[in-house]
Enzyme design. Structure first.
Site, PDB file in Angstrom:
ATOM      1  N   THR A 846     -28.387 -34.974  91.975  1.00 41.68           N
ATOM      2  CA  THR A 846     -28.355 -34.071  90.701  1.00 41.68           C
ATOM      3  C   THR A 846     -27.424 -34.948  89.649  1.00 41.68           C
ATOM      4  O   THR A 846     -26.832 -35.947  90.203  1.00 41.68           O
ATOM      5  CB  THR A 846     -27.354 -32.798  90.943  1.00 41.68           C
ATOM      6  N   ASP A 847     -27.303 -34.439  88.674  1.00 38.27           N
ATOM      7  CA  ASP A 847     -26.150 -34.914  87.745  1.00 38.27           C
ATOM      8  C   ASP A 847     -24.864 -34.325  88.321  1.00 38.27           C
ATOM      9  O   ASP A 847     -24.808 -33.337  89.133  1.00 38.27           O
ATOM     10  CB  ASP A 847     -26.368 -34.654  86.443  1.00 38.27           C
ATOM     11  N   ALA A 848     -23.845 -34.579  87.656  1.00 42.72           N
ATOM     12  CA  ALA A 848     -22.470 -33.954  87.958  1.00 42.72           C
ATOM     13  C   ALA A 848     -22.583 -32.511  88.126  1.00 42.72           C
ATOM     14  O   ALA A 848     -23.026 -31.794  87.246  1.00 42.72           O
ATOM     15  CB  ALA A 848     -21.403 -34.256  87.037  1.00 42.72           C
ATOM     16  N   VAL A 849     -22.289 -31.990  89.185  1.00 47.25           N
ATOM     17  CA  VAL A 849     -22.392 -30.689  89.475  1.00 47.25           C
ATOM     18  C   VAL A 849     -21.247 -30.028  88.605  1.00 47.25           C
ATOM     19  O   VAL A 849     -20.096 -29.925  89.099  1.00 47.25           O
ATOM     20  CB  VAL A 849     -22.345 -30.247  91.027  1.00 47.25           C
TER      21      VAL A 849
END
Length: 913
Positions: A846-849
């Site tokens: 993912t990208d930053a959560v």
């Protein structure tokens, strides 16, 4: 004609009336019982759709009777109305993250532990190998900047410089060498423009320099911390150029006596976390005043455009004294050196633009829906790509086909444009067309007086039937760059591409269709300037119903992403022009359900945990992912270990000592390795838009290889790069961080960077997959709607090239929700297209959560292997709860994610260290 103030007042009144009506209707709906309310909502939606169609028809009819001035006034009135109703927001998403970082001391223990974990990363950046890698990187950065700078204008041979020069502008003291945020890099200590000019033997006016210093100009290194850069972008950097009051008559007289040639630097800042307004891509009043003063005393003015985004450059033609211009983008730590070499002729510029430079950046249809649009019935924003495939040159070359006057008024510099200090002639052979490929040979001869490189661009034009599949009037098919050609020397370059690349996506049939008809193949210096043109005929329709590499059947997968929108068509520009209607502001029940999907538990047996087969990860090195021995290894993992492997995906992975699983390190960014939370002395590189402007795949490969060599020296196994989103508009805040408006050029450049890095054993993540093309609302769960044709032909295409030609081993899913379905938990995207159609066998992170829509259960079930959670405690809890609720289905999904993670770790250099 109404004044601007009157138009704005009219828009404000209109918006207030509409909002009052919606509030009244909302109160009426709230008072109804559920069944009545549901029926009323359905009726409202149908009525809104009908009203939208009526308004479009009425407006088209009204515009048909208007002259050009009236149409422009009408367009302005609608634009102001939309701006009033949907004002762009600049500080979103990352503001929360920045506050979290700054206020870490006040966080609860699990969150403080998350920060402590990533900030405890240490790097071997003080070894001889690390120092040698950084030194080599400077050379690569300079090579890229040398070839990435673009000569826009050079009347009467103003350049190269041959004597002393006046350097005006505060901006000349601090060139913008990179962008801001996780995609930025530390260029502190880089040579200044003044130092670079001196190194090339060019004398600058020191008295003028002193006058600017006395007025407040100073050399200063910008912040290297990504969060500070992001905050600066959100809050606005302010004007870099003050009113030029310090340029008194005496100062100007002295400058005129010193030299008749001047350099003026203009530009702007791009950063993650914020976008541009159109106004920010135009000269400020102070910059205009500066040019007024400079041109009043200088006969030859050289403008340096120092911006990673397309600016409006019409001013270059407004002043006769501006006789030369160079675009330098954001060119990395050696940018000033490369600029000085180009200005003095030590380097002959060979860069070409990767974007269309429009006279008015808002003339692109994509800008109509750019910005901040939110639903009224749910806390979520949305964005409609109603321009369809008509992005960048695909719009301008199609809209103004056959209308040279209209094109000249709309476009200042075409995609692919770039000048040289020498002249070239081309001899293009007739294309060789087989059933599978088109091959074009072009012999390039340097007919000028100095050595130089040239770029050959090949395009195709497909036949179009009104009302049929949408097609751009022209598309880039391939390109090639020559080596250095001495005067009189020649080189033959070959451009080859697949015939099926000329096919278009047919959403109705779920296939790519190469329609029968005449196809023009043209050799061009830029998208609008042909050198030679040929025609090849396809006798009958050719249907491509499966991926040529994997054999997986195509199908239309993204009907819900298309939504209930009207997409721009070349058969009716005015009638299909993008708009935002009231109906779009209400999320339907179907959309609300898609945004919050419910998964039923699975019947069957849960996976095995905690077995003892005596295997360690070293035993698995070199095995294919589908080797049956992996099942035995996975049986040994406990549930807790699998949850941790999946949840702790931010910058360093989890180690499992008892099974010989090491932790690996994963770092940003496309302009050089960047550790957000702990110190790292790493090299910086030109931003991707400059890399692409070289049109040189070998240099892009060199960037990847250089970063890979550095990563090995520092103990970094995964590089979060390259960035591959498109320049959908000029206003996207991360335009510097991405390559181009064109998917082929973007994909080819990315594939070269990936190959360079992975050949050094350092894995990469193609990002942000997909539709992450603006910053406003990107980090708050925005719903993006786009036609499947545009999705496949434009936005997915570069990622496909990166997977198939670059061999990408990793991908980073975006924050974006495709039609309401989060990209990081979208089965159609990650399993159907990425792993299914394209045969990708790597990992997805993912990208930053940053928000609840980034649901770990959806990620695990649908193919997202790592959660990039800086604060993983919540992810651990949610994942564990999901397995407890569905031990069979979620258990199998989590095991599959652990499988991919461990297969990835086994492929890294960590296993040999």
């Amino acid at each position: 004609m109404a004044t601007r103030r009157e138009i704005k007042q009219e828009a404000v009144a209109r918006v207030q009336d509409e909002r009052a009506a919606r509030r009244e209707r909302s109160a009426e709906l709230k008072a109804m019982d559920p069944a009545e309310r549901s029926a009323a909502k359905a009726a409202d939606k149908a009525a809104a759709r009908a009203a939208k169609a009526d308004r479009k028809a009425e407006r088209a009819e009204a515009r048909a009777g208007m002259d050009r001035a009236a149409r422009r006034a009408d367009k302005r009135r609608e634009r102001v109305y939309r701006k009033v109703g949907h004002r762009p927001r600049r500080a979103v998403g990352w503001g929360v993250a920045a506050v979290a970082v700054v206020g870490v001391g006040a966080l609860a223990a699990p969150y403080a532990a998350g920060i402590a974990r990533v900030s405890s990363l240490t790097f071997t950046d003080d070894t001889p190998a690390a120092a040698a890698a950084r030194e080599a990187a400077l050379g690569v950065a300079e090579d890229v900047a040398d070839e990435g700078l673009v000569l826009l204008k050079n009347d009467a041979g103003t350049l190269p410089l041959d004597g002393g020069v006046n350097v005006f502008s505060f901006a000349s003291f601090n060139l913008r060498l990179g962008g801001g945020g996780s995609g930025g890099s530390n260029t502190a200590g880089a040579p200044t423009l003044y130092e670079a000019l001196a190194a090339q033997g060019i004398e600058h006016n020191t008295a003028l320099y002193d006058s600017m210093v006395e007025a407040g100009a100073e050399h200063a290194d910008g912040p290297s911390n990504a969060f500070v850069q992001i905050a600066g972008g959100m809050l606005g950097q302010g004007d870099h150029e003050p009113a030029p009051d310090y340029l008194t008559d005496d100062v100007l007289a002295q400058a005129a006596e010193f030299s008749g040639t001047a350099i003026v630097v203009v530009g702007n800042d791009g950063s993650e976390g914020s976008d541009f307004t159109a106004e920010q891509l135009r000269l400020t009043a102070a910059q205009h005043d500066l040019l007024d003063k400079v041109t009043s005393v200088q006969d030859e003015v050289v403008v340096v455009v120092n911006s990673g985004n397309q600016m409006e450059l019409g001013f270059l033609d407004e002043y006769p004294e501006i006789t030369a211009a160079v675009w330098m983008g954001t060119p990395g730590p050696q940018g000033a050196t490369s600029l000085a070499k180009v200005l003095t002729g030590a380097v002959n510029p060979s860069g070409h633009l990767t974007d269309t430079y429009a006279t008015d950046v808002t003339s692109a249809p994509s800008t109509e829906n750019f910005g901040d649009f939110s639903y009224e019935n749910v806390a979520r924003s949305f964005l409609d790509y109603e321009e369809g495939i008509y992005v960048g040159y695909r719009y301008y070359e199609t809209r103004y086909a056959g209308d040279e006057a209209g094109y000249a008024a709309a476009v200042q510099y075409p995609f692919g444009y770039g000048l040289s200090y020498t002249d070239f002639t081309w001899d293009a052979a007739e294309p060789v067309v087989t059933a599978d490929t088109v091959t074009v040979d072009v012999t390039v001869t340097n007919t000028g007086d100095v050595a130089g490189k040239d770029v050959v661009q090949v395009y195709f034009s497909a036949p179009y039937t009104e009302g049929g599949i949408e097609k751009s009037a022209i598309e880039l098919a391939g390109y090639a760059k020559t080596g250095v050609l001495e005067p009189g020397a020649s080189e033959t370059v070959t451009v080859e591409y697949a015939v099926r690349d000329m096919a278009s996506w047919d959403t109705a049939a779920g296939v790519y269709l190469l329609e029968a008809g005449d196809y023009e193949i043209s050799v061009r210096t830029d998208v609008h300037t042909p050198v030679a043109s040929y025609t090849t005929t396809v006798a009958d329709d050719v249907v491509h119903d499966a991926d040529p590499d994997t054999g997986v059947a195509y199908e239309s997968r993204f009907g819900y992403v298309e939504g209930d929108l009207t997409y721009l068509s070349r058969s009716d520009w005015d009638g299909t022009w993008p708009t935002v209607e009231d109906a779009d502001l209400v999320a339907s029940d179907e959309l609300l359900a898609r945004m919050d999907p419910q998964v039923a538990p699975t019947e069957g047996d849960a996976p095995t945990y905690g077995a003892d087969h005596g295997l360690v990860l070293a035993d698995m090195v070199g095995l294919e992912r589908d080797d049956p021995r992996w099942e035995e290894f996975l049986d040994q993992l406990t549930l807790e270990e699998q949850v941790d492997l999946f949840s702790y995906g931010a910058y360093r992975s989890v180690a499992i000592d008892r099974l010989g699983v090491p932790s690996i390190t994963m770092l940003d960014s496309p302009a050089g390795l960047n550790s957000l939370f702990s110190p790292l002395d790493a090299a910086a590189y030109p931003t991707e838009v400059v890399v692409a402007s070289t049109w040189n795949d070998e240099l892009a490969y060199a960037v990847g290889a250089s970063v890979g060599t550095e990563a090995n020296a520092y103990g970094v196994e995964v590089w979060y790069s390259p960035g591959m989103n498109l320049h959908r508009t000029a206003m996207g805040g991360r335009g510097f961080e991405y390559f181009s408006e064109d998917p082929l050029l973007t994909g080819a450049m990315a594939a070269a960077v990936i190959s360079g890095s992975q050949d050094q054993g350092v894995l990469t993540t193609i990002k942000h997959f997909v539709l992450n093309d603006q910053e406003v609302n990107a980090r708050s769960g925005i719903n993006v709607f786009a036609s499947e044709q545009a999705l496949r032909e434009l936005y997915l295409r570069p990622f496909e090239i990166a997977v198939k030609e670059g061999g990408a081993t990793g991908a980073m899913s975006s924050f974006i929700n495709l039609g309401g379905s989060w990209a990081g938990g979208n089965e159609d995207l990650l399993q159907g297209v990425l792993r299914g159609e394209w045969g990708f066998d790597g990992f997805v992170s993912t990208d930053a959560v940053l928000g609840g829509w980034m649901d770990p259960e959806l990620a695990a079930r649908h193919g997202n292997d790592w959660m990039l959670a800086v604060f993983p405690a919540a992810t651990v809890d949610a994942t564990t709860a999901a397995v407890e609720a569905d031990p069979v289905g979620m258990g199998a999904a989590l095991r599959d994610r652990a499988h991919t993670i461990l297969h990835t770790v086994a492929r890294t250099t960590a296993m040999s260290s």
